[in-house]
Scaffold this motif. Structure first.
Motif, PDB file in Angstrom:
ATOM      1  N   UNK A  34       5.002   4.154  -5.102  1.00 16.39           N
ATOM      2  CA  UNK A  34       4.541   3.416  -3.939  1.00 16.39           C
ATOM      3  C   UNK A  34       5.140   4.039  -2.691  1.00 16.39           C
ATOM      4  N   UNK A  35       4.287   4.491  -1.777  1.00 14.94           N
ATOM      5  CA  UNK A  35       4.801   5.139  -0.568  1.00 14.94           C
ATOM      6  C   UNK A  35       5.661   4.178   0.229  1.00 14.94           C
ATOM      7  N   UNK A  54       0.097  -4.724  -1.859  1.00 10.65           N
ATOM      8  CA  UNK A  54      -0.854  -3.617  -1.688  1.00 10.65           C
ATOM      9  C   UNK A  54      -0.183  -2.270  -1.454  1.00 10.65           C
ATOM     10  N   UNK A  55       1.098  -2.270  -1.219  1.00  7.58           N
ATOM     11  CA  UNK A  55       1.754  -0.975  -1.084  1.00  7.58           C
ATOM     12  C   UNK A  55       1.840  -0.327  -2.441  1.00  7.58           C
ATOM     13  N   UNK A 102      -3.820  -2.657   4.928  1.00  8.12           N
ATOM     14  CA  UNK A 102      -5.254  -2.728   4.651  1.00  8.12           C
ATOM     15  C   UNK A 102      -5.775  -4.141   4.769  1.00  8.12           C
ATOM     16  N   UNK A 146      -5.391   1.939  -3.686  1.00  7.28           N
ATOM     17  CA  UNK A 146      -6.424   1.246  -2.907  1.00  7.28           C
ATOM     18  C   UNK A 146      -6.426   1.747  -1.465  1.00  7.28           C
ATOM     19  N   UNK A 147      -5.242   1.885  -0.936  1.00  8.84           N
ATOM     20  CA  UNK A 147      -5.134   2.320   0.459  1.00  8.84           C
ATOM     21  C   UNK A 147      -5.643   3.744   0.624  1.00  8.84           C
ATOM     22  N   UNK A 182      -2.045 -14.532  -1.669  1.00  6.71           N
ATOM     23  CA  UNK A 182      -0.650 -14.195  -1.863  1.00  6.71           C
ATOM     24  C   UNK A 182      -0.105 -13.445  -0.640  1.00  6.71           C
ATOM     25  N   UNK A 207      -1.664   0.118  -7.322  1.00  5.81           N
ATOM     26  CA  UNK A 207      -2.291  -0.606  -6.222  1.00  5.81           C
ATOM     27  C   UNK A 207      -2.255   0.165  -4.907  1.00  5.81           C
ATOM     28  N   UNK A 208      -1.280   1.027  -4.745  1.00  2.88           N
ATOM     29  CA  UNK A 208      -1.255   1.759  -3.470  1.00  2.88           C
ATOM     30  C   UNK A 208      -2.388   2.776  -3.384  1.00  2.88           C
ATOM     31  N   UNK A 235       1.987  -7.754  -8.367  1.00  2.00           N
ATOM     32  CA  UNK A 235       2.102  -6.623  -7.444  1.00  2.00           C
ATOM     33  C   UNK A 235       2.100  -5.269  -8.137  1.00  2.00           C
ATOM     34  N   UNK A 271      -3.405 -10.935  -9.172  1.00  4.93           N
ATOM     35  CA  UNK A 271      -2.817  -9.654  -9.511  1.00  4.93           C
ATOM     36  C   UNK A 271      -1.316  -9.697  -9.294  1.00  4.93           C
TER      37      UNK A 271
END
Lengths: 166, 166
Positions: B84-85, A165-166, A126, B53-54, A158, B50-51, B7, B5
């Motif tokens: 997390x994928x 982001x995963x 993303x 978000x995607x 970062x 966080x994933x 991770x 943030x």
DNA sequence: GCTTGACTTAAAGGGCACTTGAGATCCTAC
DNA sequence: GTAGGATCTCAAGTGCCCTTTAAGTCAAGC
């Protein structure tokens, strides 16, 4: 005889529905919102000029492309409803439609391109994706995504972590 | 310090909304229909991995393409929500998305091609146009046009008139 | 401890693009 | 002239995709 239709023959709503595949109720709705027009018989029944076939067909096409009817209205532009449109009327409309299609196609192509890159890198990232910059014509859909670049923005500090982001 | 943030940090619905541009009410709705998932704090507030978000970004993209959310659900396929994928999870999803986009693009390209021809002949003719043969993937939109070829069919007997159907 | 803002739920409301239903009228064929 | 199907209007309903509202709870700063 049994000539199917004189060029100036008017169609009933049933004929119109059968020939376009659009339900009569939908035809009435399209008329309500000003997308098509009819004349009425002495008994108040709708009759459709033959050039309305084209309008209705184009509305169906737009539906297949998930275009809102307001856009369809715009795309018709000045194509007249009270008379058979001229060659030039349709020509101008064709160009307008083509521009609409081009815009949509370009939006899709951009996403395809990005996804190809994402498949390449395997992460559907993303950060780099143009998915995050929806400043194209398709954004007209309404409350679509905006300010997605925030994601990239807040991550810019970062970049070391590949799994971010995963 | 002030590292934006970690991770594995979870996001509140407000953060999620600001960072994706999607209204909090919409995020709740997406959760209701199973498009995204959350964990809850001890105080019952939503927290987003966080994933997510995607996922939300891709939902926004789909909206821009006027994809129904049910298709979005399908496009996500087996991308997991509870963890997390993996690289491979997203890779498979990317390909699914790409196929969806390709289908849409091809439908548009066909129409563009036809309209180009129509501009050429100037009549936006409904006789020859593939507009009338909506047997492509976009027809999935639902009650779209069908049996449009009736128009061409009933006209086939009177091809002499160039102004036919106008 | 209190205020303030972000958050919670459930229910209702809204726009779009129609469909359905009721009850009346029209038109065609016999 | 009448039976039948086609059509009429108007109101209400539907499905999708949310937003808004109301009334209450949580979390952080002072």
């Amino acid at each position: 005889m049994n000539a199917p239709h004189e060029p100036d023959e008017l169609l009933t709503i049933g004929e119109m529905s059968r020939r376009t595949g659009v339900a009569a109720s939908a035809l009435r709705y399209y008329e309500d919102i000003g997308l098509i027009a009819t004349v009425r018989t002495s008994g108040n029944q709708r009759r459709y000029a033959r050039h309305m076939l084209r309008r209705v067909s184009l509305i169906s096409v737009a539906k297949r492309l998930a275009m809102p009817l307001s856009d369809v209205h715009d795309a018709f532009g000045e194509v007249p409803m009270d008379r058979t449109p001229s060659h030039g009327d349709w020509q101008k409309a064709s160009r307008r439609w083509k521009r609409q299609l081009e815009d949509r196609r370009r939006g899709i192509e951009r996403l395809e391109h990005e996804l190809t890159g994402c498949i390449g890198c395997g992460c559907l990232s993303l950060k780099a994706c143009a998915l995050l910059n929806p400043d194209d014509a398709l954004a007209a859909t309404g409350a679509g995504a905006r300010r997605l670049e925030d994601i990239a923005g807040s991550d810019s500090g970062r970049e070391g972590s590949a799994r971010d982001e995963l």
